[in-house]
Scaffold this motif. Structure first.
Motif, PDB file in Angstrom:
ATOM      1  N   PRO A  77       8.602   5.514  -5.637  1.00 58.52           N
ATOM      2  CA  PRO A  77       8.700   6.029  -7.006  1.00 58.52           C
ATOM      3  C   PRO A  77       7.343   6.277  -7.644  1.00 58.52           C
ATOM      4  CG  PRO A  77       9.188   3.678  -6.966  1.00 58.52           C
ATOM      5  CD  PRO A  77       9.084   4.123  -5.538  1.00 58.52           C
ATOM      6  N   VAL A  78       6.310   5.545  -7.204  1.00 57.42           N
ATOM      7  CA  VAL A  78       4.968   5.782  -7.746  1.00 57.42           C
ATOM      8  C   VAL A  78       4.434   7.114  -7.233  1.00 57.42           C
ATOM      9  CG1 VAL A  78       2.598   4.922  -7.879  1.00 57.42           C
ATOM     10  CG2 VAL A  78       4.509   3.314  -7.928  1.00 57.42           C
ATOM     11  N   ARG A  79       4.664   7.392  -5.952  1.00 57.45           N
ATOM     12  CA  ARG A  79       4.203   8.645  -5.348  1.00 57.45           C
ATOM     13  C   ARG A  79       4.789   9.856  -6.071  1.00 57.45           C
ATOM     14  NH1 ARG A  79       0.452  11.552  -2.461  1.00 57.45           N
ATOM     15  NH2 ARG A  79       1.472  13.251  -1.336  1.00 57.45           N
ATOM     16  N   GLU A  80       6.013   9.740  -6.555  1.00 55.90           N
ATOM     17  CA  GLU A  80       6.629  10.850  -7.277  1.00 55.90           C
ATOM     18  C   GLU A  80       5.843  11.211  -8.531  1.00 55.90           C
ATOM     19  OE1 GLU A  80      10.707  10.365  -8.206  1.00 55.90           O
ATOM     20  OE2 GLU A  80      11.300   9.791  -6.183  1.00 55.90           O
ATOM     21  N   ILE A  81       5.173  10.208  -9.099  1.00 57.03           N
ATOM     22  CA  ILE A  81       4.456  10.405 -10.361  1.00 57.03           C
ATOM     23  C   ILE A  81       2.958  10.597 -10.149  1.00 57.03           C
ATOM     24  CG2 ILE A  81       3.922   9.337 -12.592  1.00 57.03           C
ATOM     25  CD1 ILE A  81       6.849  10.124 -12.298  1.00 57.03           C
ATOM     26  N   GLU A  82       2.392   9.866  -9.185  1.00 60.11           N
ATOM     27  CA  GLU A  82       0.940   9.849  -8.993  1.00 60.11           C
ATOM     28  C   GLU A  82       0.598  10.131  -7.533  1.00 60.11           C
ATOM     29  OE1 GLU A  82      -2.510  10.189  -9.000  1.00 60.11           O
ATOM     30  OE2 GLU A  82      -1.978   9.535 -11.039  1.00 60.11           O
ATOM     31  N   SER A  83      -0.008  11.293  -7.281  1.00 59.08           N
ATOM     32  CA  SER A  83      -0.281  11.723  -5.908  1.00 59.08           C
ATOM     33  C   SER A  83      -1.358  10.895  -5.219  1.00 59.08           C
ATOM     34  CB  SER A  83      -0.690  13.198  -5.894  1.00 59.08           C
ATOM     35  OG  SER A  83      -1.871  13.396  -6.662  1.00 59.08           O
ATOM     36  N   ARG A  84      -2.176  10.168  -5.996  1.00 56.33           N
ATOM     37  CA  ARG A  84      -3.207   9.336  -5.368  1.00 56.33           C
ATOM     38  C   ARG A  84      -2.600   8.252  -4.487  1.00 56.33           C
ATOM     39  NH1 ARG A  84      -6.513   6.462  -9.622  1.00 56.33           N
ATOM     40  NH2 ARG A  84      -4.612   6.740 -10.840  1.00 56.33           N
ATOM     41  N   TYR A  85      -1.385   7.840  -4.805  1.00 53.41           N
ATOM     42  CA  TYR A  85      -0.778   6.744  -4.053  1.00 53.41           C
ATOM     43  C   TYR A  85       0.105   7.303  -2.944  1.00 53.41           C
ATOM     44  CZ  TYR A  85       1.441   2.354  -2.885  1.00 53.41           C
ATOM     45  OH  TYR A  85       1.884   1.241  -2.202  1.00 53.41           O
ATOM     46  N   ASN A  86      -0.300   7.069  -1.709  1.00 55.13           N
ATOM     47  CA  ASN A  86       0.425   7.570  -0.543  1.00 55.13           C
ATOM     48  C   ASN A  86       0.496   6.450   0.491  1.00 55.13           C
ATOM     49  OD1 ASN A  86       1.139   8.771   1.960  1.00 55.13           O
ATOM     50  ND2 ASN A  86       0.381  10.760   1.255  1.00 55.13           N
ATOM     51  N   PRO A  87       1.610   5.714   0.535  1.00 60.10           N
ATOM     52  CA  PRO A  87       1.707   4.555   1.440  1.00 60.10           C
ATOM     53  C   PRO A  87       1.420   4.891   2.898  1.00 60.10           C
ATOM     54  CG  PRO A  87       3.525   4.565  -0.119  1.00 60.10           C
ATOM     55  CD  PRO A  87       2.817   5.868  -0.292  1.00 60.10           C
ATOM     56  N   ARG A  88       1.949   6.007   3.386  1.00 57.99           N
ATOM     57  CA  ARG A  88       1.710   6.365   4.789  1.00 57.99           C
ATOM     58  C   ARG A  88       0.216   6.573   5.042  1.00 57.99           C
ATOM     59  NH1 ARG A  88       4.411  11.642   7.533  1.00 57.99           N
ATOM     60  NH2 ARG A  88       3.399  12.623   5.747  1.00 57.99           N
ATOM     61  N   ARG A  89      -0.451   7.219   4.120  1.00 57.97           N
ATOM     62  CA  ARG A  89      -1.891   7.467   4.275  1.00 57.97           C
ATOM     63  C   ARG A  89      -2.669   6.148   4.291  1.00 57.97           C
ATOM     64  NH1 ARG A  89      -6.189   8.637   0.575  1.00 57.97           N
ATOM     65  NH2 ARG A  89      -7.783   9.970   1.525  1.00 57.97           N
ATOM     66  N   ILE A  90      -2.270   5.217   3.445  1.00 55.70           N
ATOM     67  CA  ILE A  90      -2.959   3.926   3.405  1.00 55.70           C
ATOM     68  C   ILE A  90      -2.812   3.198   4.738  1.00 55.70           C
ATOM     69  CG2 ILE A  90      -2.981   1.644   2.308  1.00 55.70           C
ATOM     70  CD1 ILE A  90      -2.067   3.073  -0.283  1.00 55.70           C
ATOM     71  N   ILE A  91      -1.596   3.207   5.291  1.00 56.30           N
ATOM     72  CA  ILE A  91      -1.368   2.556   6.584  1.00 56.30           C
ATOM     73  C   ILE A  91      -2.224   3.200   7.669  1.00 56.30           C
ATOM     74  CG2 ILE A  91       0.320   2.198   8.425  1.00 56.30           C
ATOM     75  CD1 ILE A  91       0.743   0.272   6.228  1.00 56.30           C
ATOM     76  N   ARG A  92      -2.292   4.533   7.665  1.00 53.36           N
ATOM     77  CA  ARG A  92      -3.101   5.218   8.682  1.00 53.36           C
ATOM     78  C   ARG A  92      -4.574   4.854   8.531  1.00 53.36           C
ATOM     79  NH1 ARG A  92      -0.251   5.409  12.439  1.00 53.36           N
ATOM     80  NH2 ARG A  92      -1.816   6.678  13.509  1.00 53.36           N
ATOM     81  N   MET A  93      -5.046   4.750   7.304  1.00 56.42           N
ATOM     82  CA  MET A  93      -6.437   4.374   7.063  1.00 56.42           C
ATOM     83  C   MET A  93      -6.722   2.970   7.588  1.00 56.42           C
ATOM     84  SD  MET A  93      -7.032   5.956   3.226  1.00 56.42           S
ATOM     85  CE  MET A  93      -8.776   5.509   3.124  1.00 56.42           C
ATOM     86  N   VAL A  94      -5.754   2.067   7.402  1.00 57.15           N
ATOM     87  CA  VAL A  94      -5.923   0.701   7.906  1.00 57.15           C
ATOM     88  C   VAL A  94      -5.971   0.704   9.428  1.00 57.15           C
ATOM     89  CG1 VAL A  94      -4.841  -1.567   8.095  1.00 57.15           C
ATOM     90  CG2 VAL A  94      -4.868  -0.387   5.888  1.00 57.15           C
ATOM     91  N   LEU A  95      -5.042   1.414  10.047  1.00 63.83           N
ATOM     92  CA  LEU A  95      -4.982   1.443  11.509  1.00 63.83           C
ATOM     93  C   LEU A  95      -6.206   2.127  12.114  1.00 63.83           C
ATOM     94  CD1 LEU A  95      -1.190   2.239  12.020  1.00 63.83           C
ATOM     95  CD2 LEU A  95      -2.340   0.047  12.359  1.00 63.83           C
ATOM     96  N   LEU A  96      -6.783   3.075  11.379  1.00 63.42           N
ATOM     97  CA  LEU A  96      -8.000   3.739  11.855  1.00 63.42           C
ATOM     98  C   LEU A  96      -9.239   2.856  11.692  1.00 63.42           C
ATOM     99  CD1 LEU A  96      -7.496   7.382  10.540  1.00 63.42           C
ATOM    100  CD2 LEU A  96      -7.704   6.687  12.937  1.00 63.42           C
ATOM    101  N   GLY A  97      -9.127   1.839  10.845  1.00 68.41           N
ATOM    102  CA  GLY A  97     -10.267   0.947  10.638  1.00 68.41           C
ATOM    103  C   GLY A  97     -11.142   1.324   9.460  1.00 68.41           C
ATOM    104  N   MET A  98     -10.599   2.070   8.506  1.00 68.33           N
ATOM    105  CA  MET A  98     -11.379   2.514   7.342  1.00 68.33           C
ATOM    106  C   MET A  98     -11.422   1.401   6.290  1.00 68.33           C
ATOM    107  SD  MET A  98      -9.902   6.427   7.246  1.00 68.33           S
ATOM    108  CE  MET A  98     -11.009   6.996   5.954  1.00 68.33           C
TER     109      MET A  98
END
Length: 450
Positions: free
Chosen positions: A39-60
């Motif tokens: 529901p946050v993503r619907e309102i605020e594009s900065r928050y993208n759970p999938r992107r955050i997970i990918r960043m973690v797995l990449l080591g960022m």
């Protein structure tokens, strides 16, 4: 964004997995279910759970821990429940925030929440004036438990760190100061239905406000409250959905993981307490639904509410994450609150966005995002021309009622939507007077209803 391999930390995902609640992250296959339902993503594009997970797995690591977007998770548990791989994404976000805090990155809102809990034992200071006001309302005093709370909570500013229908009512932070009408109505209805409330003064904040800065502190606070109830041989009846989730999850964690129980009890020794698993935590609405039952509730109705139509807000923590609630209702197609409304004699009206989060967890982080989230639901509910919105959580009510006027002014709309706690509605059906149900404290006066 340019990604340089020399800047990546290949062990970052393992660090997250090692956190108390950050396990299973490596199972993510980037299907996007989390982002699609957020529901946050619907309102605020900065928050993208999938992107955050990918960043973690990449080591960022640095990019994630220094970001502001990890603080935008509203902890609604939608992603947690829907993930086909069982990635507990809400807990992953908590783990990321906890790691960030230990490295000195604390969002000002959560820093302030932790300061308030450490200073007062709750988010809101309960002064003598508040207790005198509560006494006039026929409510028991709220005792401070500041020193005990300080022993089990890490300060993020330092950079790291019964049986039958007899329950101990757990009020949490918001109800004693901003939701007295909820408490008044719940006590009135409980009395009519033979539910005995035994007040335990040492209760404090459940731990939810400090979970984002220290999950271990949150577990310690929850365990302390559970220990208070266990010491009196009582189960806990909550009125706040967030308190329900935190205490239920903690009780489950401590029952299933002896090492966590041992660790917590070492800390509780500092305040001469010990928790022995066995305390049940149940929301008041669940007590009504299961202990009392719909048929018994119907039998007590003496006022006809058949012409009234209400929409129900379930909120996030009443049913999610589903694994901690032992199959009570379905978080994707819930019915219990609708059935409780109908048992009181009114009509429950469905609406678009029924399962959406109120945005309350983000109010101190991104107020505009939080208000836009609340506005979306107010738009959907009022489109059906109902008589009011029924809630069962004090902070959801803060969003939909206390902030309703602010939303109207900010977005140039007009709602005038009454927001009632379910016990207020049931109390009316039982013929209890508006004063005895705390209606004088409702911000949007339901004049036509009364």
């Amino acid at each position: 964004m340019t990604i340089r391999t020399r800047d990546l930390d290949p062990n970052f995902w393992r660090e997250v997995a090692a956190e108390m609640e950050g396990e299973a992250i490596s199972r993510c296959f980037a299907c996007g279910t989390c982002t699609a339902g957020c529901p946050v993503r619907e309102i605020e594009s900065r928050y993208n759970p999938r992107r955050i997970i990918r960043m973690v797995l990449l080591g960022m690591r640095e990019e994630v821990l220094n970001s502001d977007f990890i603080w935008l998770c509203s902890t609604c548990y939608t992603c947690y429940d829907r993930c086909p791989q069982g990635v507990r994404l809400t807990d992953v976000m908590t783990a990321l925030k906890n790691i960030a805090v230990r490295e000195g990155h604390v969002h000002p809102s959560f820093r302030e929440q932790a300061r308030l809990v450490l200073a007062h034992g709750r988010l809101y200071e309960v002064e003598d004036f508040d207790n005198r006001k509560r006494e006039k309302m026929g409510l028991p005093p709220v005792r401070k438990a500041i020193e005990e709370v300080r022993e089990v909570v890490d300060d993020p500013r330092a950079g790291g760190g019964g049986g039958g229908m007899r329950y101990a009512p757990f009020l949490g932070c918001t109800i004693p100061v901003r939701g007295q009408n909820y408490e008044i109505a719940a006590r009135a209805v409980a009395g009519r239905l033979g539910i005995e409330f035994v007040d335990l003064e040492p209760f404090s904040c459940c731990g939810y406000p400090v979970k984002s800065t220290s999950a271990e502190s949150a577990l310690g606070m929850a365990a302390r409250n559970l220990a208070v109830a266990a010491g009196e041989g009582l189960d806990i009846c909550t009125l706040c959905s967030a308190c329900t989730g935190v205490l239920t999850e903690a009780a489950r964690e401590l029952e299933r993981h002896p090492e966590a129980l041992e660790r917590v009890n070492e800390r509780l020794k500092e305040v001469d307490r010990e928790y022995r698993p066995g305390v049940r935590v149940r929301h008041f609405s669940r007590v009504l639904y299961e202990d009392v039952g719909l048929e018994a509730i119907r039998e007590g109705v003496i006022r006809d509410l058949g012409t009234l139509r209400f929409s129900v807000h379930y909120g996030c923590h009443y049913l999610r994450p589903r694994e901690i609630y032992d199959g009570f209702d379905d978080p994707e197609t819930p019915r219990t609150l609708d059935e409780l409304v109908e048992a009181a004699g009114a009509t429950a009206v469905d609406y678009e966005g029924k399962l959406d989060c109120c945005g309350g967890a983000l109010l101190g982080v991104e107020e505009e995002v939080a208000l836009r989230m609340a506005k979306a639901k107010l738009d959907h509910v009022t489109a059906n021309e109902v008589d009011g919105l029924i809630t069962i959580c004090p902070f959801c009510t803060v969003m939909y009622e206390d902030n309703q006027r602010k939303i109207e002014q900010a977005f140039e709309v007009e709602y005038g939507l009454p927001v009632l706690y379910y016990p207020q509605l049931l109390g009316l059906a039982y013929g209890i007077g508006p004063k005895e149900l705390g209606f004088r404290l409702n911000k949007v006066r339901p004049k036509a209803l009364l």
